[in-house]
Scaffold this motif. Sequence first.
Motif, PDB file in Angstrom:
ATOM      1  N   VAL A 182       0.869  -1.297  -0.024  1.00  0.00           N
ATOM      2  CA  VAL A 182      -0.094  -0.042   0.124  1.00  0.00           C
ATOM      3  C   VAL A 182       0.861   1.398  -0.021  1.00  0.00           C
ATOM      4  O   VAL A 182       1.885   1.614   0.930  1.00  0.00           O
ATOM      5  CB  VAL A 182      -1.077   0.061   1.249  1.00  0.00           C
ATOM      6  N   ARG A 183       0.656   2.174  -0.933  1.00  0.00           N
ATOM      7  CA  ARG A 183       1.740   3.215  -1.202  1.00  0.00           C
ATOM      8  C   ARG A 183       1.809   4.110   0.096  1.00  0.00           C
ATOM      9  O   ARG A 183       2.997   4.502   0.544  1.00  0.00           O
ATOM     10  CB  ARG A 183       1.125   4.105  -2.257  1.00  0.00           C
ATOM     11  N   ASP A 184       0.620   4.340   0.740  1.00  0.00           N
ATOM     12  CA  ASP A 184       0.709   5.206   2.100  1.00  0.00           C
ATOM     13  C   ASP A 184       1.556   4.607   3.143  1.00  0.00           C
ATOM     14  O   ASP A 184       1.654   5.327   3.971  1.00  0.00           O
ATOM     15  CB  ASP A 184      -0.703   5.605   2.457  1.00  0.00           C
ATOM     16  N   ASP A 185       1.849   3.364   3.062  1.00  0.00           N
ATOM     17  CA  ASP A 185       2.590   2.618   4.130  1.00  0.00           C
ATOM     18  C   ASP A 185       4.113   2.968   3.873  1.00  0.00           C
ATOM     19  O   ASP A 185       4.993   2.673   4.853  1.00  0.00           O
ATOM     20  CB  ASP A 185       2.542   1.490   4.073  1.00  0.00           C
ATOM     21  N   TYR A 186       4.549   3.734   2.593  1.00  0.00           N
ATOM     22  CA  TYR A 186       5.668   3.917   2.329  1.00  0.00           C
ATOM     23  C   TYR A 186       6.095   5.315   1.790  1.00  0.00           C
ATOM     24  O   TYR A 186       7.127   5.632   1.377  1.00  0.00           O
ATOM     25  CB  TYR A 186       6.232   2.929   1.321  1.00  0.00           C
ATOM     26  N   ARG A 187       5.009   6.077   2.111  1.00  0.00           N
ATOM     27  CA  ARG A 187       5.338   7.625   1.787  1.00  0.00           C
ATOM     28  C   ARG A 187       5.107   8.654   2.763  1.00  0.00           C
ATOM     29  O   ARG A 187       3.863   8.503   3.444  1.00  0.00           O
ATOM     30  CB  ARG A 187       4.695   7.944   0.514  1.00  0.00           C
ATOM     31  N   SER A 188       5.775   9.642   2.966  1.00  0.00           N
ATOM     32  CA  SER A 188       5.169  10.962   3.848  1.00  0.00           C
ATOM     33  C   SER A 188       5.844  12.103   3.265  1.00  0.00           C
ATOM     34  O   SER A 188       6.774  12.100   2.593  1.00  0.00           O
ATOM     35  CB  SER A 188       5.627  10.602   5.214  1.00  0.00           C
ATOM     36  N   GLY A 189       5.493  13.381   3.849  1.00  0.00           N
ATOM     37  CA  GLY A 189       6.341  14.589   3.441  1.00  0.00           C
ATOM     38  C   GLY A 189       6.240  14.806   2.050  1.00  0.00           C
ATOM     39  O   GLY A 189       5.232  14.780   1.450  1.00  0.00           O
ATOM     40  N   SER A 190       7.395  15.335   1.568  1.00  0.00           N
ATOM     41  CA  SER A 190       7.326  15.468   0.022  1.00  0.00           C
ATOM     42  C   SER A 190       7.041  14.367  -0.803  1.00  0.00           C
ATOM     43  O   SER A 190       6.539  14.833  -2.153  1.00  0.00           O
ATOM     44  CB  SER A 190       8.433  16.342  -0.427  1.00  0.00           C
TER      45      SER A 190
END
Length: 398
Positions: free
Chosen positions: A265-273
């Motif tokens: 799941v993408r949102d498990d591996y991305r934050s900030g910019s």
Amino acid sequence: MKRPAGLTRPVTWSIAIILVLVVAVVVVLVVGLSTPDGTDNPARGGDTPGSVLSAKPMDDLPLLMKLGKVKGSVVQYVSTDSSGKRTRVSGTVFKPGGEAPAGGWPVVAVAHGTLGINTECGPSSSSDLHGLIGLAQGLLGAKYAVAIADYQGLGAAGVHPYLDSDTAGRNVIDSVRALRSVFDDISPRWGGFGSSQGGGAIWAADEDARTYAPELDLVGVVAGVPAADVVGLVAKARAGTLTRDQAPALQWIVEAAARSHPDIVRDDYRSGSAVTNWDVLSACAGPLVSRRNAAADALGPFDLAPRTDEAAARLTDLLRSYALPRKAISAPMYVLYGDADTYIDKAWTKAAVAKACALGDRLTISEQAGKGHGDIDLDNALPWLQSRFAGATSEQDC
């Protein structure tokens, strides 16, 4: 245009290829200009690996190829992914001009480095094969037929399993089969060259060649800066120690994986910019690509870190399933890498090489001091491969 940040910059055979091109120009100027016919006897249809589904003659070959009476074709062919499923893959194939030697033209399969993860990123979508046309010219001038696979999901529709070396390796092997279907007078003897992502692909092709394509005769492969095992990217992301070059590569890994693996799941591996620039970071062409380097520069140290232990484990397991070596190779391999590589940590490559040696692989190994990912010295690569075609025994550096 500045090439987007990714796992690799194009790696070329410099001096050796230049010498070949000079000789080729001198020779072909004698024979004059011709318009190439793109195919000899294309056999279309079928569902076995390497079966040609379509073959379109290339009418925009560079002048040097036209002078040499080279034939080129953009093909789509059947291949196999790592699960054994049949897939449609695209690529480009070339045949030298002139009379073939006894037994047919020997083949060099080129496994390209990272160009992107979207359909439009395949070499066959560009008239210069996204920078690979010079390498193809050099090999044709040296009197090799050439096959360049796009890899699954690049060029032909589908999802690209980025850094799945098993799938890419089979795509490479099947490009040789497709080449032999499209053109007459092509030998079953072949060698391979790949760098970065392509280094992993050609390594995997070497492992599979004996059983996957027993009708072909692999003589050896060159694996430059191979993406053999990048499992360590996950731990570095969690520690905030990814290099500037590794961070956008990890983004491509996550995005490509999310397209075909529901548990990623993408949102498990991305934050900030990484959240705001995700589509820009995923691009390899079009209006967004001009902003990709700036988006890569803007990534913070933890913007691609897995948010939970479970997410880290899922991605680690996936990358382990891609990692090499898996089994003994079929033919000798020449591995080249630098000790200052900022894309693939030196320790990762050394560990993969050590495992291959433990399997009994015959390896020629070149670890180059002070060299990074795109500047390793490949001048010996073509002579090494030519020696394998000549039947000479390669060095054993294990």
